[in-house]
Design an enzyme around this catalytic site. Structure first.
Site, PDB file in Angstrom:
ATOM      1  N   ASP A  32     -55.839  11.616  -7.508  1.00 25.92           N
ATOM      2  CA  ASP A  32     -55.255  12.550  -6.549  1.00 25.92           C
ATOM      3  C   ASP A  32     -56.266  12.970  -5.489  1.00 25.92           C
ATOM      4  O   ASP A  32     -55.908  13.145  -4.311  1.00 25.92           O
ATOM      5  CB  ASP A  32     -54.742  13.801  -7.277  1.00 25.92           C
ATOM      6  CG  ASP A  32     -53.505  13.508  -8.105  1.00 25.92           C
ATOM      7  OD1 ASP A  32     -52.956  12.388  -7.992  1.00 25.92           O
ATOM      8  OD2 ASP A  32     -53.068  14.397  -8.867  1.00 25.92           O
ATOM      9  N   GLU A 111     -25.322   1.551 -14.721  1.00 24.54           N
ATOM     10  CA  GLU A 111     -26.418   2.372 -14.200  1.00 24.54           C
ATOM     11  C   GLU A 111     -26.205   3.829 -14.601  1.00 24.54           C
ATOM     12  O   GLU A 111     -25.062   4.266 -14.821  1.00 24.54           O
ATOM     13  CB  GLU A 111     -26.473   2.303 -12.676  1.00 24.54           C
ATOM     14  CG  GLU A 111     -26.627   0.911 -12.111  1.00 24.54           C
ATOM     15  CD  GLU A 111     -26.366   0.893 -10.615  1.00 24.54           C
ATOM     16  OE1 GLU A 111     -27.296   1.227  -9.856  1.00 24.54           O
ATOM     17  OE2 GLU A 111     -25.234   0.568 -10.210  1.00 24.54           O
ATOM     18  N   LYS A 113     -25.707   7.639 -13.966  1.00 26.96           N
ATOM     19  CA  LYS A 113     -25.088   8.416 -12.869  1.00 26.96           C
ATOM     20  C   LYS A 113     -25.902   9.694 -12.671  1.00 26.96           C
ATOM     21  O   LYS A 113     -25.804  10.635 -13.448  1.00 26.96           O
ATOM     22  CB  LYS A 113     -23.632   8.746 -13.199  1.00 26.96           C
ATOM     23  CG  LYS A 113     -22.875   9.396 -12.056  1.00 26.96           C
ATOM     24  CD  LYS A 113     -21.402   9.571 -12.412  1.00 26.96           C
ATOM     25  CE  LYS A 113     -20.638  10.187 -11.242  1.00 26.96           C
ATOM     26  NZ  LYS A 113     -21.116  11.534 -10.914  1.00 26.96           N
ATOM     27  N   ASP A 115     -27.151  13.194 -11.468  1.00 24.05           N
ATOM     28  CA  ASP A 115     -26.441  14.430 -11.128  1.00 24.05           C
ATOM     29  C   ASP A 115     -27.168  15.103  -9.965  1.00 24.05           C
ATOM     30  O   ASP A 115     -28.030  15.958 -10.152  1.00 24.05           O
ATOM     31  CB  ASP A 115     -26.403  15.348 -12.351  1.00 24.05           C
ATOM     32  CG  ASP A 115     -25.356  16.448 -12.206  1.00 24.05           C
ATOM     33  OD1 ASP A 115     -24.551  16.372 -11.257  1.00 24.05           O
ATOM     34  OD2 ASP A 115     -25.340  17.364 -13.042  1.00 24.05           O
ATOM     35  N   ARG A 134     -23.179  12.937   2.124  1.00 27.80           N
ATOM     36  CA  ARG A 134     -21.919  12.204   2.008  1.00 27.80           C
ATOM     37  C   ARG A 134     -20.803  12.918   2.755  1.00 27.80           C
ATOM     38  O   ARG A 134     -19.961  12.289   3.391  1.00 27.80           O
ATOM     39  CB  ARG A 134     -21.527  12.065   0.535  1.00 27.80           C
ATOM     40  CG  ARG A 134     -20.183  11.352   0.348  1.00 27.80           C
ATOM     41  CD  ARG A 134     -19.753  11.323  -1.116  1.00 27.80           C
ATOM     42  NE  ARG A 134     -18.500  10.599  -1.252  1.00 27.80           N
ATOM     43  CZ  ARG A 134     -17.301  11.107  -1.070  1.00 27.80           C
ATOM     44  NH1 ARG A 134     -17.176  12.385  -0.747  1.00 27.80           N
ATOM     45  NH2 ARG A 134     -16.211  10.387  -1.220  1.00 27.80           N
ATOM     46  N   TYR A 220     -29.050   3.205  -4.612  1.00 26.36           N
ATOM     47  CA  TYR A 220     -28.256   2.332  -5.479  1.00 26.36           C
ATOM     48  C   TYR A 220     -27.276   1.420  -4.736  1.00 26.36           C
ATOM     49  O   TYR A 220     -26.508   0.695  -5.380  1.00 26.36           O
ATOM     50  CB  TYR A 220     -27.476   3.161  -6.500  1.00 26.36           C
ATOM     51  CG  TYR A 220     -26.640   4.273  -5.914  1.00 26.36           C
ATOM     52  CD1 TYR A 220     -25.499   4.003  -5.170  1.00 26.36           C
ATOM     53  CD2 TYR A 220     -27.000   5.604  -6.103  1.00 26.36           C
ATOM     54  CE1 TYR A 220     -24.742   5.019  -4.627  1.00 26.36           C
ATOM     55  CE2 TYR A 220     -26.241   6.626  -5.570  1.00 26.36           C
ATOM     56  CZ  TYR A 220     -25.115   6.330  -4.841  1.00 26.36           C
ATOM     57  OH  TYR A 220     -24.356   7.341  -4.298  1.00 26.36           O
ATOM     58  N   LYS A 285     -20.133  -1.251 -12.594  1.00 22.95           N
ATOM     59  CA  LYS A 285     -19.696  -2.024 -11.425  1.00 22.95           C
ATOM     60  C   LYS A 285     -19.608  -3.500 -11.780  1.00 22.95           C
ATOM     61  O   LYS A 285     -20.486  -4.030 -12.480  1.00 22.95           O
ATOM     62  CB  LYS A 285     -20.677  -1.853 -10.258  1.00 22.95           C
ATOM     63  CG  LYS A 285     -20.798  -0.427  -9.743  1.00 22.95           C
ATOM     64  CD  LYS A 285     -21.843  -0.323  -8.650  1.00 22.95           C
ATOM     65  CE  LYS A 285     -21.980   1.110  -8.157  1.00 22.95           C
ATOM     66  NZ  LYS A 285     -23.058   1.251  -7.155  1.00 22.95           N
ATOM     67  N   LYS A 309     -17.683   9.616 -17.286  1.00 18.40           N
ATOM     68  CA  LYS A 309     -18.248  10.969 -17.303  1.00 18.40           C
ATOM     69  C   LYS A 309     -18.513  11.397 -18.746  1.00 18.40           C
ATOM     70  O   LYS A 309     -17.641  11.258 -19.610  1.00 18.40           O
ATOM     71  CB  LYS A 309     -17.282  11.957 -16.630  1.00 18.40           C
ATOM     72  CG  LYS A 309     -16.899  11.602 -15.206  1.00 18.40           C
ATOM     73  CD  LYS A 309     -18.087  11.554 -14.278  1.00 18.40           C
ATOM     74  CE  LYS A 309     -18.679  12.898 -13.987  1.00 18.40           C
ATOM     75  NZ  LYS A 309     -17.892  13.729 -13.091  1.00 18.40           N
ATOM     76  N   CYS A 403      12.134  30.095 -11.119  1.00 20.69           N
ATOM     77  CA  CYS A 403      10.900  30.160 -10.330  1.00 20.69           C
ATOM     78  C   CYS A 403      10.336  31.579 -10.364  1.00 20.69           C
ATOM     79  O   CYS A 403      11.070  32.543 -10.118  1.00 20.69           O
ATOM     80  CB  CYS A 403      11.185  29.740  -8.890  1.00 20.69           C
ATOM     81  SG  CYS A 403       9.769  29.941  -7.778  1.00 20.69           S
ATOM     82  N   CYS A 406      10.781  32.827  -6.335  1.00 19.82           N
ATOM     83  CA  CYS A 406      12.082  32.988  -5.661  1.00 19.82           C
ATOM     84  C   CYS A 406      13.255  33.089  -6.630  1.00 19.82           C
ATOM     85  O   CYS A 406      14.406  33.270  -6.208  1.00 19.82           O
ATOM     86  CB  CYS A 406      12.321  31.836  -4.687  1.00 19.82           C
ATOM     87  SG  CYS A 406      12.641  30.257  -5.499  1.00 19.82           S
ATOM     88  N   CYS A 421      10.341  23.928  -8.596  1.00 23.48           N
ATOM     89  CA  CYS A 421      11.292  24.740  -7.842  1.00 23.48           C
ATOM     90  C   CYS A 421      11.728  23.887  -6.656  1.00 23.48           C
ATOM     91  O   CYS A 421      10.883  23.429  -5.879  1.00 23.48           O
ATOM     92  CB  CYS A 421      10.624  26.027  -7.355  1.00 23.48           C
ATOM     93  SG  CYS A 421      11.646  26.959  -6.187  1.00 23.48           S
ATOM     94  N   CYS A 426      11.676  28.676  -0.734  1.00 23.57           N
ATOM     95  CA  CYS A 426      10.790  29.426  -1.638  1.00 23.57           C
ATOM     96  C   CYS A 426       9.539  29.876  -0.887  1.00 23.57           C
ATOM     97  O   CYS A 426       8.848  29.068  -0.265  1.00 23.57           O
ATOM     98  CB  CYS A 426      10.403  28.556  -2.830  1.00 23.57           C
ATOM     99  SG  CYS A 426       9.208  29.326  -3.945  1.00 23.57           S
TER     100      CYS A 426
END
Length: 666
Positions: A32, A111, A113, A115, A134, A220, A285, A309, A403, A406, A421, A426
């Site tokens: 460093d 791959e 995913k 977060d 995005r 990616y 994919k 997920k 409903c 209404c 409904c 309404c």
């Protein structure tokens, strides 16, 4: 070069190499102290010679001046979202559809995913020129200065290529813990999770704040056609990105069966906690571009990819009540009102119960102790009841026959689970449809919030969306909490929305299955609302990416006399009814490209891909990314791959770049 210029160039090269080894490869090649010494030397030379500070200098990562706001950026290629899988059954169904379409001889790439926050990076001749979020997939925000502070993102690639890449910016767990510890010391609100912290960091107007947050990134994908770079598949593309010096995630695997995919998922379900960053699933994919082209896209997502997920965090709380809401299509949705509880970093007091069948099947009752989780870590839902903790005296919940707004009789349409409904008058349906019409993604009328819409309806100042355009300042100032300035601003915003391009109006009408992308495609194809209202299902499905269900829904909507009457009133009020994007320029009454679906593939030598796309679209052509039976023409540059092969197999007309340029010059 003189001696100073040579030394600055040498320091830039060395520091880029050392930074890549440290931040991307995680294999430091110098101490460093050596890196710091060289960096300080470069800073001193640049301070003495400011004309020699290059945009890709490592000194530019610390963050520049505070920006006033983020400019909107239209992506050259949409950043599509992926369909989700939540269990092995979803994966098996995805695999079945893929094999049904392309056979059994293919492979997947799996791959992690990440977060974080999806980003797009543009490099021009190898130098980072623009970075964006995005956004909605079509339009994002330009955050170049903040993304330059991420040391894993190279400011200069190893080759002088012009390329757009997509990836995920994220906050490592160590950076997140450090940031929250600092905020705790300063009595500031803590971030709920690393994803929120990353997103908040990249949306800071002061890049120095982003620089202090120690973010990282993985890349990616290539935006657009990977074959233009001599690549024939996703796995090869990831290797290519690494060769350019871009950070890609090493924890990936090629699989030939869905069982291998499931094994990869199970491995990382068990080991995700050992990673230095958060993941919320696995992306699967189809590898080869030729297979991806064959599978194609829906209006929202590719058919060749899916995101699994991970099972969401589950917590226990008390269900206090069940509240019913009526949506713009008349669907009556039950919502659980809960004792507040923390789920996946946020406080939850409401959760979806979906429909009557779910309540009955799970025997959910008021007063029950229920299990809550967030679907996809986003939408809270009730997934079960702890029957052993049920208090005495509870009774099964019964959905009303009428409903809740209404009082009209509710019906269940054949083949549907939801109660509806069907009263067109309404209050709730009218209110929700107007709220949708004025929303940001539709007509974007700022200041017309939910409560104002409901006030306008209750005061009988409006009955449908067309009435909005006849409101006066005098009428609005009479409303509760509406001053003259707010009323003036609202009237101005309403009037300004008249000039929106037609696709926003098409979105705002709330036609089932017609979202933002489809509305733009339809508007580009037909240009006027009059033409869209007269379109047939056959004409619609002939358009790339418009399916049978969407076509049927749109034709059915415009067959309704009440809907046509509202559009007529909007037109009479001065609302624009034409598409304001690039117009079809007809030559001698008809242009060769008008309405034709055209695919660009391979390397173009004289035009950039974006230049060719723009020129074709100016002449009425529709440029898409995949070859299908609906494709009319393929323009093939050098090293064209599977798209050219498929076009030849389908008998589609093929041009080379020279023929395209000759034609454009006529």
């Amino acid at each position: 070069m003189n001696e100073v210029e040579q030394r600055i160039a040498e320091l830039n090269k060395l520091l880029h190499e050392y930074g890549h080894a440290y931040y991307v490869l995680d294999k430091p090649v110098v101490a460093d102290s050596v890196y710091d010494q060289l960096l300080h030397e470069l800073i001193a030379l640049e301070e003495a010679n400011p004309s020699l500070i290059y945009p890709d200098s490592p000194t530019q990562r610390v963050g520049g001046a505070v920006v006033e706001g983020f400019q909107k950026v239209t992506h050259d290629y949409p950043m599509l979202s992926l369909s989700n899988a939540f269990d092995e059954g979803d994966l098996q169904e995805f695999d079945r559809k893929v094999r049904q379409a392309i056979g059994d001889h293919f492979s997947y790439v799996c791959e992690l995913k990440i977060d974080g926050l999806a980003i797009s990076l543009k490099y021009e001749n190898g130098v980072l020129a623009q970075g964006a979020t995005r956004g909605d997939g079509v339009v994002g925000e330009e955050i170049t200065a903040n993304l330059k502070t991420i040391r894993a993102i190279p400011l200069r690639l190893k080759e002088p290529v012009t390329i757009e890449v997509r990836g995920e910016a994220y906050m490592p767990k160590a950076s997140f813990e450090k940031l929250n510890a600092q905020r705790l010391e300063q009595n500031e609100e803590l971030f709920a999770n690393p994803r929120n912290a990353a997103a908040g960091s990249l949306r800071q107007l002061d890049p120095k704040i982003a620089a202090s947050r120690q973010l990282s990134a993985f890349i990616y994908a290539i935006g657009g056609d990977g074959e233009a770079y001599g690549i024939d598949g996703h796995a090869e593309m990831l290797d290519y990105l690494e060769g350019l010096g871009l950070p890609s995630n090493k924890e990936r695997q090629r699989c030939t069966t869905i069982e291998e995919v499931v094994a990869f998922i199970n491995k990382w379900t068990d080991n995700r906690g050992n990673l230095p960053y958060e993941i919320d699933g696995i992306v699967i994919k189809v590898d080869r571009y030729a297979h991806q082209d064959e599978l194609g896209y829906t209006a929202k997502s590719p058919r060749w990819a899916i995101a699994y997920k991970f099972p969401a965090e589950e917590v226990v709380t008390t269900l206090l009540n069940i509240e019913l809401t009526v949506g713009r299509t008349g669907v009556v949705t039950p919502t659980a009102i809960l004792a507040p509880v923390q789920v996946a970093g946020t406080t939850v007091q409401r959760a979806s119960l979906h429909n009557e069948d779910l309540i009955r099947d799970k025997d959910i009752r008021k007063g029950d102790t229920v299990i809550i989780r967030k679907a996809g870590d986003i939408i809270p839902q009730v997934v079960g009841v702890l029957l052993e903790q049920r208090p005495d005296g509870t009774v099964p919940y019964e959905m009303p026959k009428n409903c809740p707004v209404c009082d009209s009789e509710l019906i269940r349409i054949e083949g549907e689970v939801a109660l509806r409904c069907v009263n067109p008058s309404c209050f709730a349906q009218i209110a929700e449809s107007i709220k949708y019409f004025v929303s940001r993604n539709a007509m974007n009328i700022d200041g017309l919030g939910d409560k104002v819409v409901e006030q306008l309806l209750r005061e009988n100042l409006i009955a449908d969306v067309s009435d909005l355009y006849h409101l006066s300042i005098e009428q609005l100032v009479a409303l509760e909490r509406m001053g003259e300035k707010s009323a003036t601003n609202l009237v101005n915003a309403i009037q300004a929305s008249k000039d929106n391009s037609m696709e926003r109006l098409l979105i705002g009408l709330g036609i089932r299955h017609v979202g933002e992308k489809a509305a733009k495609i339809i508007s580009e194809a037909f240009e006027t609302m009059e033409a869209v209202m007269a379109v047939t299902e056959e004409q619609l499905v002939a358009i790339h990416e418009i399916g049978d269900k969407m076509a049927s829904s749109l034709v059915e909507y415009f067959a309704n006399e009440e809907a046509r009457a509202v559009i007529q009133r909007l037109a009479e009020a001065g609302v624009n009814m034409t598409y304001k994007g690039k117009k079809v320029e007809l030559i001698a009454g008809d242009h060769l490209f008008a309405g034709k679906t055209i695919v660009l593939t391979g390397k173009l030598e004289q035009l950039t891909r974006n230049e060719a796309k723009a020129k074709i679209e100016e002449l009425g052509g529709i440029v898409t990314g995949s070859v299908s039976k609906k494709t009319d023409l393929v323009v093939a540059g050098a090293d064209a791959g599977s798209k050219l092969t498929k076009a030849e197999q389908l008998g589609i007309e093929i041009w080379n770049e020279e023929r395209l340029i000759d034609y454009l010059a006529t």
